[in-house]
Design a protein around this motif. Structure first.
Motif, PDB file in Angstrom:
ATOM      1  N   GLY A  48      -3.183 -48.610 -12.870  1.00 58.92           N
ATOM      2  CA  GLY A  48      -3.403 -47.181 -13.050  1.00 58.92           C
ATOM      3  C   GLY A  48      -2.240 -46.477 -13.731  1.00 58.92           C
ATOM      4  N   GLN A  50       0.766 -46.096 -12.799  1.00 58.91           N
ATOM      5  CA  GLN A  50       1.573 -45.307 -11.878  1.00 58.91           C
ATOM      6  C   GLN A  50       2.942 -45.941 -11.723  1.00 58.91           C
ATOM      7  OE1 GLN A  50       0.152 -42.974  -9.165  1.00 58.91           O
ATOM      8  NE2 GLN A  50      -1.125 -42.640 -10.926  1.00 58.91           N
ATOM      9  N   ARG A  73      -4.297 -43.549 -19.315  1.00 56.84           N
ATOM     10  CA  ARG A  73      -4.652 -42.663 -18.199  1.00 56.84           C
ATOM     11  C   ARG A  73      -5.823 -41.741 -18.522  1.00 56.84           C
ATOM     12  NH1 ARG A  73       1.167 -40.348 -16.557  1.00 56.84           N
ATOM     13  NH2 ARG A  73       2.191 -42.283 -15.982  1.00 56.84           N
ATOM     14  N   PRO A  84      -5.594 -37.355  -3.362  1.00 52.39           N
ATOM     15  CA  PRO A  84      -4.586 -36.362  -3.757  1.00 52.39           C
ATOM     16  C   PRO A  84      -5.191 -34.958  -3.860  1.00 52.39           C
ATOM     17  CG  PRO A  84      -5.308 -37.594  -5.672  1.00 52.39           C
ATOM     18  CD  PRO A  84      -6.093 -38.106  -4.519  1.00 52.39           C
ATOM     19  N   PHE A  97      -9.601 -28.204 -12.311  1.00 50.64           N
ATOM     20  CA  PHE A  97      -8.196 -28.477 -12.627  1.00 50.64           C
ATOM     21  C   PHE A  97      -8.005 -29.944 -13.008  1.00 50.64           C
ATOM     22  CE2 PHE A  97      -3.953 -29.767 -10.901  1.00 50.64           C
ATOM     23  CZ  PHE A  97      -3.172 -29.126 -11.855  1.00 50.64           C
ATOM     24  N   ARG A 102      -7.224 -34.032 -17.308  1.00 49.70           N
ATOM     25  CA  ARG A 102      -7.659 -35.257 -18.011  1.00 49.70           C
ATOM     26  C   ARG A 102      -8.238 -34.925 -19.378  1.00 49.70           C
ATOM     27  NH1 ARG A 102      -8.993 -36.789 -12.732  1.00 49.70           N
ATOM     28  NH2 ARG A 102      -7.298 -38.011 -11.875  1.00 49.70           N
TER      29      ARG A 102
ATOM     30  N   ILE B   7      -0.445 -26.635 -15.101  1.00 52.66           N
ATOM     31  CA  ILE B   7       0.289 -26.914 -13.866  1.00 52.66           C
ATOM     32  C   ILE B   7       0.956 -25.636 -13.360  1.00 52.66           C
ATOM     33  CG2 ILE B   7       2.262 -28.188 -12.908  1.00 52.66           C
ATOM     34  CD1 ILE B   7       1.443 -30.476 -14.887  1.00 52.66           C
ATOM     35  N   ARG B  10      -1.678 -23.327 -11.795  1.00 53.13           N
ATOM     36  CA  ARG B  10      -2.145 -23.791 -10.494  1.00 53.13           C
ATOM     37  C   ARG B  10      -1.085 -23.542  -9.425  1.00 53.13           C
ATOM     38  NH1 ARG B  10      -2.471 -26.487  -6.291  1.00 53.13           N
ATOM     39  NH2 ARG B  10      -0.270 -26.936  -6.495  1.00 53.13           N
ATOM     40  N   GLU B  79       4.446 -32.273  -3.188  1.00 50.54           N
ATOM     41  CA  GLU B  79       3.480 -33.146  -3.859  1.00 50.54           C
ATOM     42  C   GLU B  79       3.679 -34.596  -3.414  1.00 50.54           C
ATOM     43  OE1 GLU B  79       1.385 -32.680  -6.811  1.00 50.54           O
ATOM     44  OE2 GLU B  79       1.852 -30.630  -7.379  1.00 50.54           O
ATOM     45  N   THR B  82       2.608 -34.969   0.392  1.00 50.91           N
ATOM     46  CA  THR B  82       1.170 -34.981   0.660  1.00 50.91           C
ATOM     47  C   THR B  82       0.414 -35.974  -0.230  1.00 50.91           C
ATOM     48  OG1 THR B  82       0.855 -33.186  -0.910  1.00 50.91           O
ATOM     49  CG2 THR B  82       1.119 -32.563   1.391  1.00 50.91           C
ATOM     50  N   GLY B  83       1.118 -36.589  -1.172  1.00 56.64           N
ATOM     51  CA  GLY B  83       0.474 -37.587  -2.029  1.00 56.64           C
ATOM     52  C   GLY B  83      -0.270 -37.003  -3.218  1.00 56.64           C
ATOM     53  N   THR B  84      -0.221 -35.657  -3.389  1.00 53.67           N
ATOM     54  CA  THR B  84      -0.952 -35.052  -4.502  1.00 53.67           C
ATOM     55  C   THR B  84      -0.314 -35.362  -5.851  1.00 53.67           C
ATOM     56  OG1 THR B  84       0.266 -33.030  -4.046  1.00 53.67           O
ATOM     57  CG2 THR B  84      -1.974 -33.134  -3.232  1.00 53.67           C
ATOM     58  N   VAL B  86       0.004 -38.023  -7.121  1.00 56.21           N
ATOM     59  CA  VAL B  86      -0.806 -39.067  -7.775  1.00 56.21           C
ATOM     60  C   VAL B  86      -1.819 -38.454  -8.751  1.00 56.21           C
ATOM     61  CG1 VAL B  86      -2.393 -40.975  -7.375  1.00 56.21           C
ATOM     62  CG2 VAL B  86      -0.493 -40.612  -5.831  1.00 56.21           C
ATOM     63  N   LEU B  87      -2.310 -37.263  -8.419  1.00 56.91           N
ATOM     64  CA  LEU B  87      -3.262 -36.620  -9.331  1.00 56.91           C
ATOM     65  C   LEU B  87      -2.587 -36.384 -10.686  1.00 56.91           C
ATOM     66  CD1 LEU B  87      -6.135 -35.271  -9.539  1.00 56.91           C
ATOM     67  CD2 LEU B  87      -4.932 -33.122  -9.253  1.00 56.91           C
ATOM     68  N   LEU B  88      -1.330 -35.970 -10.646  1.00 57.80           N
ATOM     69  CA  LEU B  88      -0.589 -35.714 -11.884  1.00 57.80           C
ATOM     70  C   LEU B  88      -0.194 -37.024 -12.554  1.00 57.80           C
ATOM     71  CD1 LEU B  88       1.700 -32.816 -10.639  1.00 57.80           C
ATOM     72  CD2 LEU B  88      -0.425 -32.631 -11.908  1.00 57.80           C
ATOM     73  N   SER B  89       0.286 -37.986 -11.728  1.00 58.36           N
ATOM     74  CA  SER B  89       0.790 -39.214 -12.342  1.00 58.36           C
ATOM     75  C   SER B  89      -0.330 -40.127 -12.825  1.00 58.36           C
ATOM     76  CB  SER B  89       1.726 -39.953 -11.381  1.00 58.36           C
ATOM     77  OG  SER B  89       1.036 -40.301 -10.216  1.00 58.36           O
ATOM     78  N   SER B  90      -1.578 -39.874 -12.399  1.00 59.55           N
ATOM     79  CA  SER B  90      -2.677 -40.692 -12.915  1.00 59.55           C
ATOM     80  C   SER B  90      -3.404 -39.965 -14.049  1.00 59.55           C
ATOM     81  CB  SER B  90      -3.660 -41.055 -11.798  1.00 59.55           C
ATOM     82  OG  SER B  90      -4.319 -39.907 -11.322  1.00 59.55           O
ATOM     83  N   SER B  91      -2.897 -38.803 -14.425  1.00 59.02           N
ATOM     84  CA  SER B  91      -3.500 -38.047 -15.528  1.00 59.02           C
ATOM     85  C   SER B  91      -2.630 -38.205 -16.780  1.00 59.02           C
ATOM     86  CB  SER B  91      -3.589 -36.566 -15.171  1.00 59.02           C
ATOM     87  OG  SER B  91      -4.376 -36.397 -14.024  1.00 59.02           O
TER      88      SER B  91
END
Lengths: 314, 242
Positions: A48, A50, A73, A84, A97, A102, B7, B10, B79, B82-84, B86-91
């Motif tokens: 992924g 990451q 990605r 997340p 969002f 994306r 970002i 938001r 971030e 809470t693990g959020t 990942v939303l940024l790092s997988s985009s």
């Protein structure tokens, strides 16, 4: 679609995965099986984009993950074991969002969000704040976020973790619905989930690939082409296990539990022997209460593979 | 740039949707109001309007430093907690877009909560005269100091795993940079010149407070902001190894 060659990742001195090589074709649904700490999440995180690998190459659609992470990605949907979620946002706002991040064109965002909500049955909570949703709903929002931009590759890390049995069934149905549209990689502890949703399995143990193929291929490789039938009969008839063992193809028949009320037996055979077992029990005058194929094959394949030291069966 | 703005927007909405943003804003204004009343307005002897104004900006600089640390603590540490992230790092979003988006959101929020404080300098009009240029310069100084502190706070938040740790790291870095000046007076030339010049507050902020704009001071704060954000981006990029 995905080519992994000699993938290795070190965290300090410890190798989380070592010399992992496999390939995944477009449209395949592949299950990653392994005990906790086997290296499943590390592998998925590298795929992924990451995490950077220590050595080895990973290409997704011909692009190398270390060279072109941003391009890759764009075509990946990733659901980590903890979804997340920005809990203060509404479901609709959050998905919009995610879609914009994306690079979904602005004018298509609303349609894509609606589509993802339909697929994951989230329409009715579109305007609700994520923090006020139940765990099952949140997991679905996590899945919706991964598919909202229609990625070619979908990576789901433990998608059913922490769900109750009803929600697990629901999630499994959702995942089955994704088949065909995406290439899907699922890691899971739930063996039934993997066997029901995946075309092919990759079994990882201590960072190394110890088996891959379909459930049948793995079973044959492990010499476990057998199936178990479980029967329950009234009372405690004597010598019934021996008579069941005499059926052609049955390798073993044993009493699992016995009481004055009912007896449960397990019959292991190299083929489907349900009809013969039923006939024999009736002719023996037993009152048959229950008879079912006990699908524990994947479980035993898994146990065998993961208890074998890396390097193959000894 | 689109991702940076996405970002930032938001993040700004998150400040407004959760209580923490309002609590920080209310606390800052409350403390500032009391201090302004006690120190600037409430003293017995007659004073010049510029003195009162200067004292207002002196008090406010302390509030800006504290508020900056509190506003920036959550930016990346939350971030990660809470693990959020990942939303940024997988985009398909680059690290500098994440860091800049976060930083700009906090800077915009800091400006938003500073605007209501304008009534305090305006109170001087009741009994004295007010130089608009002095007020504008003072606010420019606050903006530059705030921007540097938020950038350092963003760096602290990128380094930390939890928000509490982020506050400690950023607070430590800012306190350390302020204390460079007093440390300078304990050393000899040429080291003390370097320490005096690097101090975050004593040399570079007071000119704004008294209505003077020196290019040297503006450049100093811009460089500190740039350098802290640059490090934050590098830290975030390095995280892909772990």
């Amino acid at each position: 679609m995905i080519e992994v060659d000699k993938l290795t990742k070190y965290f300090g001195e410890r190798a989380a995965i070592r010399d992992l090589s496999f390939s995944i074709a477009k449209g395949e649904v592949v299950g990653f099986l392994g005990l906790n700490g086997a290296g499943k999440t590390t592998t998925l995180r590298i795929l992924g984009c990451q995490l950077l690998p220590s050595s080895g190459t990973v290409t997704v659609d011909g692009l190398e993950v270390t060279q072109n992470p941003y391009e890759i990605r764009r075509n990946i949907g990733f659901l980590p074991d903890t979804p997340p979620l920005y809990t203060e946002m509404t479901v609709g706002g959050y998905l919009a969002f995610a879609a914009r991040l994306r690079q979904v064109p602005r004018q298509q965002v609303a349609a894509r969000v609606a589509e993802a909500e339909d697929k994951t049955a989230l329409r009715e909570v579109h305007s609700e704040v994520i923090g006020e949703l139940s765990h099952g709903y949140r997991q679905r929002v996590g899945l919706a976020q991964a598919i909202v931009h229609k990625p070619a590759l979908l990576i789901l890390d433990e998608p059913s973790a922490g769900l109750d049995p009803a929600q697990i069934v629901e999630m499994r149905n959702l995942m089955r619905g994704l088949r065909g549209e995406h290439t899907v990689l699922i890691s899971s502890h739930f063996l039934t989930e993997i066997s029901q949703t995946c075309d092919r399995l990759l079994v990882i143990q201590a960072g190394e690939l110890v088996g891959q193929g379909t459930e049948d291929e793995l079973g044959q490789a492990m010499g476990q082409g057998s199936a178990a039938v479980e029967v329950e009969i009234k009372g405690q008839p004597a010598g019934i296990a021996e008579r069941l063992a005499s059926i052609a193809g049955v390798s073993k028949a044993r009493v699992v539990t016995a009481s004055d009320v009912a007896t449960t037996l397990e019959v292991i055979a190299s083929r489907d022997v349900r009809a013969e077992v039923a006939r024999l029990l009736i002719t023996e005058g037993c009152d048959l209460l229950r008879l079912e194929q006990n699908d524990r094959r994947l479980e035993s394949i898994f146990m065998n593979l993961t208890q074998t030291p890396p390097g193959g069966p000894q | 740039m689109t991702a940076t703005w996405l970002i930032a927007r938001r993040e700004l909405a998150a400040y407004l949707r959760t209580m923490s943003g309002y609590v920080i804003a209310a606390a800052a204004l409350f403390v500032q109001g009391i201090l302004f009343n006690a120190l600037a307005l409430g003293s017995e002897q007659n004073r010049m309007s510029t003195e009162v104004l200067s004292q207002f900006f002196w008090v406010y600089s302390g509030a800006i430093i504290v508020v900056s640390v509190l506003l920036s603590m959550r930016l990346l540490a939350e971030e990660r907690q809470t693990g959020t992230i990942v939303l940024l790092s997988s985009s398909p979003v680059r690290e500098h877009e994440v860091v800049l988006g976060k930083f700009f959101s906090s800077l915009i929020f800091l400006i938003l909560i500073t605007i209501p404080s304008v009534f305090m300098p305006l109170l001087i009009l009741v009994n004295g005269k007010l130089s608009v240029g002095h007020v504008a310069t003072g606010y420019l100084g606050l903006f530059l100091l705030g921007s540097a502190c938020l950038a350092i706070g963003t760096l602290g938040s990128t380094l930390a795993r939890t928000q509490l740790l982020a506050v400690i790291i950023s607070g430590g870095m800012i306190a350390g940079m302020i204390l460079l000046f007093p440390m300078g007076s304990l050393t000899e030339r040429p080291l003390n010149d370097v320490l005096f010049a690097l101090g975050l507050w004593h040399r570079h902020y007071p000119p704004f407070q008294s209505g003077l704009i020196n290019l040297r001071d503006v450049v100093y704060y811009v460089v500190v902001t740039y350098f802290a954000l640059f490090l934050a981006i590098r830290v975030l990029e390095a995280r892909r190894w772990r």
